[in-house]
Design an enzyme around this catalytic site. Structure first.
Site, PDB file in Angstrom:
ATOM      1  N   LYS A 116       0.807  -1.222   0.000  1.00 44.65           N
ATOM      2  CA  LYS A 116       0.000   0.000   0.000  1.00 44.65           C
ATOM      3  C   LYS A 116       0.838   1.270   0.000  1.00 44.65           C
ATOM      4  CE  LYS A 116      -3.845  -0.555   2.579  1.00 44.65           C
ATOM      5  NZ  LYS A 116      -4.565  -0.992   3.797  1.00 44.65           N
ATOM      6  N   LYS A 158      -0.292   2.583   9.330  1.00 46.71           N
ATOM      7  CA  LYS A 158      -0.952   1.495   8.610  1.00 46.71           C
ATOM      8  C   LYS A 158       0.059   0.474   8.088  1.00 46.71           C
ATOM      9  CE  LYS A 158      -4.465   2.896   5.987  1.00 46.71           C
ATOM     10  NZ  LYS A 158      -5.248   3.715   5.005  1.00 46.71           N
ATOM     11  N   GLY A 165      -8.959  -4.444   7.641  1.00 47.28           N
ATOM     12  CA  GLY A 165      -9.001  -3.535   8.788  1.00 47.28           C
ATOM     13  C   GLY A 165      -7.943  -3.797   9.846  1.00 47.28           C
ATOM     14  N   GLU A 200      -0.323   8.006   7.334  1.00 48.97           N
ATOM     15  CA  GLU A 200      -1.202   8.999   6.709  1.00 48.97           C
ATOM     16  C   GLU A 200      -1.727   9.954   7.761  1.00 48.97           C
ATOM     17  OE1 GLU A 200      -3.160   6.096   3.239  1.00 48.97           O
ATOM     18  OE2 GLU A 200      -4.377   6.759   4.918  1.00 48.97           O
ATOM     19  N   TYR A 202      -4.611  11.363   9.816  1.00 42.48           N
ATOM     20  CA  TYR A 202      -5.892  10.773  10.201  1.00 42.48           C
ATOM     21  C   TYR A 202      -6.996  11.749   9.844  1.00 42.48           C
ATOM     22  CZ  TYR A 202      -9.750   9.067  13.052  1.00 42.48           C
ATOM     23  OH  TYR A 202     -10.980   8.629  13.464  1.00 42.48           O
ATOM     24  N   LYS A 237     -16.069  -3.170   7.278  1.00 40.31           N
ATOM     25  CA  LYS A 237     -17.395  -2.788   6.786  1.00 40.31           C
ATOM     26  C   LYS A 237     -18.509  -3.648   7.383  1.00 40.31           C
ATOM     27  CE  LYS A 237     -14.888  -1.635   2.638  1.00 40.31           C
ATOM     28  NZ  LYS A 237     -14.317  -2.228   1.406  1.00 40.31           N
ATOM     29  N   ARG A 292      -9.373  -7.435  -6.555  1.00 42.65           N
ATOM     30  CA  ARG A 292     -10.154  -8.683  -6.501  1.00 42.65           C
ATOM     31  C   ARG A 292     -11.636  -8.318  -6.493  1.00 42.65           C
ATOM     32  NH1 ARG A 292     -11.878  -7.720  -1.195  1.00 42.65           N
ATOM     33  NH2 ARG A 292     -10.289  -6.741   0.102  1.00 42.65           N
ATOM     34  N   VAL A 295     -16.426  -8.190  -1.151  1.00 42.36           N
ATOM     35  CA  VAL A 295     -17.571  -8.700  -0.397  1.00 42.36           C
ATOM     36  C   VAL A 295     -18.865  -8.000  -0.848  1.00 42.36           C
ATOM     37  CG1 VAL A 295     -18.579  -8.857   1.917  1.00 42.36           C
ATOM     38  CG2 VAL A 295     -16.129  -9.264   1.605  1.00 42.36           C
ATOM     39  N   ARG A 338     -24.054  -7.244   6.298  1.00 41.72           N
ATOM     40  CA  ARG A 338     -23.249  -8.451   6.518  1.00 41.72           C
ATOM     41  C   ARG A 338     -23.755  -9.126   7.791  1.00 41.72           C
ATOM     42  NH1 ARG A 338     -16.929  -7.346   4.963  1.00 41.72           N
ATOM     43  NH2 ARG A 338     -17.278  -5.829   3.309  1.00 41.72           N
TER      44      ARG A 338
HETATM   45  P1  ADP Z   1     -13.944  -5.811   1.209  1.00 41.32           P
HETATM   46  O1  ADP Z   1     -13.501  -4.450   0.873  1.00 41.32           O
HETATM   47  O2  ADP Z   1     -14.105  -6.739   0.078  1.00 41.32           O
HETATM   48  O3  ADP Z   1     -15.044  -5.823   2.182  1.00 41.32           O
HETATM   49  P2  ADP Z   1     -12.431  -6.725   3.376  1.00 41.32           P
HETATM   50  O4  ADP Z   1     -11.298  -5.849   3.747  1.00 41.32           O
HETATM   51  O5  ADP Z   1     -13.624  -6.795   4.227  1.00 41.32           O
HETATM   52  O6  ADP Z   1     -12.716  -6.355   1.899  1.00 41.32           O
HETATM   53  O7  ADP Z   1     -11.859  -8.182   3.127  1.00 41.32           O
HETATM   54  C1  ADP Z   1     -12.606  -9.191   2.547  1.00 41.32           C
HETATM   55  C2  ADP Z   1     -12.097 -10.491   3.083  1.00 41.32           C
HETATM   56  O8  ADP Z   1     -10.740 -10.655   2.767  1.00 41.32           O
HETATM   57  C3  ADP Z   1     -12.196 -10.609   4.576  1.00 41.32           C
HETATM   58  O9  ADP Z   1     -12.463 -11.949   4.890  1.00 41.32           O
HETATM   59  C4  ADP Z   1     -10.811 -10.179   5.040  1.00 41.32           C
HETATM   60  O10 ADP Z   1     -10.509 -10.723   6.296  1.00 41.32           O
HETATM   61  C5  ADP Z   1      -9.956 -10.738   3.938  1.00 41.32           C
HETATM   62  N1  ADP Z   1      -8.746  -9.957   3.652  1.00 41.32           N
HETATM   63  C6  ADP Z   1      -8.679  -8.740   3.094  1.00 41.32           C
HETATM   64  N2  ADP Z   1      -7.408  -8.359   2.908  1.00 41.32           N
HETATM   65  C7  ADP Z   1      -6.635  -9.348   3.385  1.00 41.32           C
HETATM   66  C8  ADP Z   1      -5.210  -9.559   3.464  1.00 41.32           C
HETATM   67  N3  ADP Z   1      -4.332  -8.653   3.047  1.00 41.32           N
HETATM   68  N4  ADP Z   1      -4.783 -10.710   4.000  1.00 41.32           N
HETATM   69  C9  ADP Z   1      -5.656 -11.626   4.441  1.00 41.32           C
HETATM   70  N5  ADP Z   1      -7.001 -11.498   4.365  1.00 41.32           N
HETATM   71  C10 ADP Z   1      -7.485 -10.381   3.851  1.00 41.32           C
HETATM   72  P1  ADP Z   2      -7.784  -2.281   4.675  1.00 42.20           P
HETATM   73  O1  ADP Z   2      -6.775  -2.732   3.683  1.00 42.20           O
HETATM   74  O2  ADP Z   2      -7.674  -2.948   5.980  1.00 42.20           O
HETATM   75  O3  ADP Z   2      -9.154  -2.254   4.090  1.00 42.20           O
HETATM   76  P2  ADP Z   2      -7.781   0.623   4.362  1.00 42.20           P
HETATM   77  O4  ADP Z   2      -6.570   1.407   4.036  1.00 42.20           O
HETATM   78  O5  ADP Z   2      -8.760   0.407   3.280  1.00 42.20           O
HETATM   79  O6  ADP Z   2      -7.343  -0.771   4.994  1.00 42.20           O
HETATM   80  O7  ADP Z   2      -8.504   1.288   5.606  1.00 42.20           O
HETATM   81  C1  ADP Z   2      -9.577   0.658   6.259  1.00 42.20           C
HETATM   82  C2  ADP Z   2     -10.477   1.683   6.923  1.00 42.20           C
HETATM   83  O8  ADP Z   2      -9.751   2.448   7.891  1.00 42.20           O
HETATM   84  C3  ADP Z   2     -11.063   2.731   5.991  1.00 42.20           C
HETATM   85  O9  ADP Z   2     -12.244   2.275   5.356  1.00 42.20           O
HETATM   86  C4  ADP Z   2     -11.306   3.904   6.903  1.00 42.20           C
HETATM   87  O10 ADP Z   2     -12.512   3.759   7.627  1.00 42.20           O
HETATM   88  C5  ADP Z   2     -10.154   3.804   7.885  1.00 42.20           C
HETATM   89  N1  ADP Z   2      -9.028   4.663   7.459  1.00 42.20           N
HETATM   90  C6  ADP Z   2      -7.969   4.262   6.717  1.00 42.20           C
HETATM   91  N2  ADP Z   2      -7.110   5.285   6.511  1.00 42.20           N
HETATM   92  C7  ADP Z   2      -7.611   6.355   7.146  1.00 42.20           C
HETATM   93  C8  ADP Z   2      -7.197   7.715   7.334  1.00 42.20           C
HETATM   94  N3  ADP Z   2      -6.052   8.164   6.806  1.00 42.20           N
HETATM   95  N4  ADP Z   2      -7.994   8.547   8.064  1.00 42.20           N
HETATM   96  C9  ADP Z   2      -9.150   8.089   8.603  1.00 42.20           C
HETATM   97  N5  ADP Z   2      -9.592   6.835   8.474  1.00 42.20           N
HETATM   98  C10 ADP Z   2      -8.855   5.957   7.753  1.00 42.20           C
HETATM   99 MG    MG Z   3      -9.780  -1.141   2.438  1.00 39.58          MG
END
Ligand code: ADP
Ligand code: ADP
Ligand code: MG
Length: 448
Positions: A116, A158, A165, A200, A202, A237, A292, A295, A338
């Site tokens: 990322k 991050k 998450g 990043e 916040y 989510k 990909r 969900v 969900r």
């Molecule tokens: P979406 O944006 O599709 O809702 P989520 O972040 O909720 O994505 O992830 C969807 C599924 O993939 C979840 O079961 C989550 O635990 C899994 N997942 C997402 N990213 C990773 C990762 N980098 N490594 C392992 N599992 C992941």
């Molecule tokens: P993941 O790969 O686990 O989905 P993301 O980078 O998409 O990680 O971040 C997951 C969630 O965390 C976002 O949907 C948002 O709610 C929160 N988030 C991530 N980055 C920031 C930020 N810079 N400031 C505030 N909230 C954030």
């Molecule tokens: Mg994300």
């Protein structure tokens, strides 16, 4: 077109992919772990191969076993679903070496967007605005400290390899940074076997708004509008919807174009999602790209009437996208809840066990994506998501009324679920008015 596809996943997404294959007249191969012997995806597929014991590392993440199952059954392609191997560039590379089509982007793109911190740098080059922050991976604590001073607290630490998450920390001050830096790194190391971190600013109370992309092998890239995924618990989510209540046609066009630019800049192929944060002033910032199927893809399917999984398969087989950007019209409103096997009153602890389904929701405008059946024994080993309930109405109010009605019909006994908690969100005045942001659940339910 392929004759046979192997689905390297389990649960509702495996069922979802099998359904798409059936409709396209493609044979399916399921893979399963010992504990998933009686799972629905095993039953629905034309063939099924056991790939190891319950532990994901020894089955759903066991690349050699999955490749062997593919070769043995004569499948020409692998659909990875989400989670597990979906974003694993080494696995996609193995597929390529074995002349198996990986239904997703090229390994090089998975590699680049999976990091990322690197993805951020790519996007800056492509002229897409990213969340303000430090460029690249943080080398050590001192660099993290300097970066935080420069960005200004609060900051977000991050995990560069993060997902779902995890590996994310909000840091309010220099005093907090030391501890947060160590704990986030340890969490990232344990979850992703990679402890590199980036930083990043916040953003306070933003919306999570993401754009669905389709890109074929002939250079065509389109977007299918947005999903608002601001209803989250611990950065995961819970409820998603399309369209977003805050997007004007102008903002949708601008963000859609940025998402297409992002995809083109990295030579993206197949279905993907570009995630943005949007602040109160309507400024938007690239956050990450999910390489990909997601969900929450069904909400886009309901408002565009396009089957995203079928499109993934057609694209992977080399077909040209038959849809033009102008053809994409968002019709009505869709919501997704969900439904998890978990106990909200016990800190959302997972609640595996035998599920007795007394009544399934159904009726006009209701879709249920699930791998549940009556008497199914939910294993404790995997993700707790049981089902996705999706409704479609002419407008948000109608979709919301259908969701309440359908959730009320769903009667599951034997395990705890979050259905009551979902009702509380749906009945919240601010939610009803569409006044939401990513801290909605934390604020309204006093949850951290
Ligand atoms: P979406 O944006 O599709 O809702 P989520 O972040 O909720 O994505 O992830 C969807 C599924 O993939 C979840 O079961 C989550 O635990 C899994 N997942 C997402 N990213 C990773 C990762 N980098 N490594 C392992 N599992 C992941
Ligand atoms: P993941 O790969 O686990 O989905 P993301 O980078 O998409 O990680 O971040 C997951 C969630 O965390 C976002 O949907 C948002 O709610 C929160 N988030 C991530 N980055 C920031 C930020 N810079 N400031 C505030 N909230 C954030
Ligand atoms: Mg994300």
């Amino acid at each position: 077109m392929f004759n046979k596809i192997l689905i390297a996943n389990r649960g509702e997404i495996a069922v979802r992919i099998i359904r798409a294959c059936r409709e396209l007249g493609i044979q399916t191969v399921a893979v399963y772990s010992d504990i998933d012997r009686n799972a629905l995806h095993v039953d629905l597929a034309d063939q099924a191969v056991c790939i190891g014991p319950a532990r994901a590392r020894e089955s759903y993440l066991h690349t050699e076993n999955i490749i062997s199952a593919t070769v043995l059954t004569g499948a020409e392609a692998i659909h990875p679903g989400f989670g597990f191997l979906a974003e694993n560039s080494k696995f996609a590379e193995m597929c390529r070496e074995c002349r198996i089509t990986f239904i997703g982007p090229d390994p090089e793109v998975l590699e680049m967007m999976g990091n990322k911190a690197k993805a951020r740098q790519m996007m800056i080059k492509a002229g897409v605005t990213v969340v303000p922050g430090a460029d690249g991976v943080l080398e050590d604590f001192d660099q993290a400290l300097r970066a935080a001073e420069q960005i200004g607290y609060p900051v977000m630490l991050k995990a560069s390899a993060g997902g779902g998450g995890r590996g994310i920390r909000i840091v309010g001050s220099a005093e907090e940074l030391k501890k947060a830096y160590e704990t986030a790194r340890n969490e990232a190391k344990a979850a992703f076997n990679d402890d590199s971190m980036y930083m990043e600013k916040y953003l306070e109370e933003p919306r999570h708004i993401e754009f669905q992309i389709l890109a074929d092998h002939h250079g065509k890239v389109i977007h299918l509008g947005e999903r608002d995924c601001s209803i989250q618990r611990r950065n995961q989510k819970v409820i998603e919807e399309a369209p977003s209540t805050i997007l004007t046609p102008e903002l949708r066009k601008k963000m859609g174009e940025a998402a297409v630019r992002a995809a083109k800049a990295v030579g993206y192929k197949n279905a993907g999602t570009v995630e943005f944060l949007v602040d109160k002033s309507g400024s938007f910032y690239f956050m990450e790209m999910n390489t990909r199927i997601q969900v929450e893809h069904p909400v886009t399917e309901l408002v565009t009437r396009i089957d995203l999984v079928q499109e993934q398969i057609k694209i992977a087989s080399g077909q040209e996208l038959a849809i033009e950007q102008e053809d994409i019209q968002i019709k009505g409103h869709a919501l997704e809840c969900r439904i998890n096997a978990e106990s909200p009153t016990l800190g959302f602890r997972p609640s595996p066990g035998k599920a007795n389904i007394l009544l399934w929701p159904g009726g006009n405008g209701v879709r249920l994506d699930s791998a549940l059946y009556n008497g199914y024994e939910i294993p404790p080993t995997y993700d707790s998501m049981l089902a996705k309930l999706i409704t479609h109405g002419r407008d948000r109010t109608e979709a919301l009324n259908k969701m309440r009605r359908a959730l009320d019909e769903f009667i599951i006994e034997g395990i705890d679920t979050n259905i009551e908690f979902l009702f509380q969100i749906l009945d919240n005045d601010k939610f009803i008015k569409g006044e939401i942001d990513t801290s909605f659940i934390a604020k309204e339910f006093n949850l951290r």
